[in-house]
Design a protein around this motif. Structure first.
Motif, PDB file in Angstrom:
ATOM      1  N   GLY A  34     110.597   8.476-101.727  1.00  0.00           N
ATOM      2  CA  GLY A  34     109.915   9.760-101.533  1.00  0.00           C
ATOM      3  C   GLY A  34     110.238  10.759-102.629  1.00  0.00           C
ATOM      4  N   LYS A  35     111.457  10.702-103.147  1.00  0.00           N
ATOM      5  CA  LYS A  35     111.852  11.585-104.250  1.00  0.00           C
ATOM      6  C   LYS A  35     111.040  11.227-105.492  1.00  0.00           C
ATOM      7  N   MET A  37     108.167   9.755-105.497  1.00  0.00           N
ATOM      8  CA  MET A  37     106.769  10.125-105.238  1.00  0.00           C
ATOM      9  C   MET A  37     106.537  11.612-105.489  1.00  0.00           C
ATOM     10  N   ALA A  38     107.517  12.453-105.180  1.00  0.00           N
ATOM     11  CA  ALA A  38     107.388  13.881-105.473  1.00  0.00           C
ATOM     12  C   ALA A  38     107.344  14.110-106.981  1.00  0.00           C
TER      13      ALA A  38
END
Length: 170
Positions: A34-35, A37-38
């Motif tokens: 998720g990091k 993806m950010a």
């Protein structure tokens, strides 16, 4: 007749680098997906803005393929470029590499495609310039974009159908 403006793809190139620290990682000592993806969304947004010269929004994350883990201490390089344009939408290609700064070993860690839409001052889709591919890599990305766009349309329709189904189930 008003001809559409065009700019070289390279003018949208955006590169961001980050080092991975322990708070950025999961219990395996690798970067949280998720990091990453950010980071991908942020870098793609900058590339899209370079083309649109105005506000843009993420329309879809078309794909994020995690190829190799990114470990604590690695330096992550996120390269983004507008690879294809429609009237108001654009496909952004991202190549994510990781490098061990001590050994200088580098590898492609992930690849991604996102779609962004350019907006006018009223928040409505607005026309954007076309991109001109120049290198072999750019030409390949641009030429293969039609197939990815067709796949996106099918997937979006399926998502709309699913959303309508769940709306009715309530």
């Amino acid at each position: 007749m008003n001809e559409r403006q065009s700019i070289p793809m390279r003018e949208t190139l955006t590169i961001q680098m980050r080092q991975v620290f322990p708070p950025d990682t999961n219990h395996h000592g690798t970067l949280f997906g998720g990091k990453l993806m950010a980071y991908i969304d942020e870098t793609a947004s900058i590339a899209a803005t370079k083309l649109a010269r105005g506000p843009v929004v993420t329309a879809s994350t078309d794909s994020v393929d995690f190829i190799r883990p990114i470990r604590v201490g690695d330096v992550v390089t996120i390269e983004a470029m507008v690879s294809y344009t429609g009237k108001s939408s654009m496909e952004i290609f991202l190549k994510i590499t990781s490098e061990n700064p001590l050994t200088r070993e580098r590898s492609i860690a992930a690849l991604s495609f996102l779609t962004f839409v350019a907006l006018d001052e009223n928040g409505k889709p607005t026309k954007i310039p076309a991109v001109i591919p120049e290198t072999d890599e750019e030409k390949w990305l641009n030429e293969t974009a039609i197939k990815r766009a067709e796949h996106r349309k099918v997937r979006k329709k399926e998502s709309e159908d699913l959303a309508n189904f769940f709306q009715k189930v309530k």
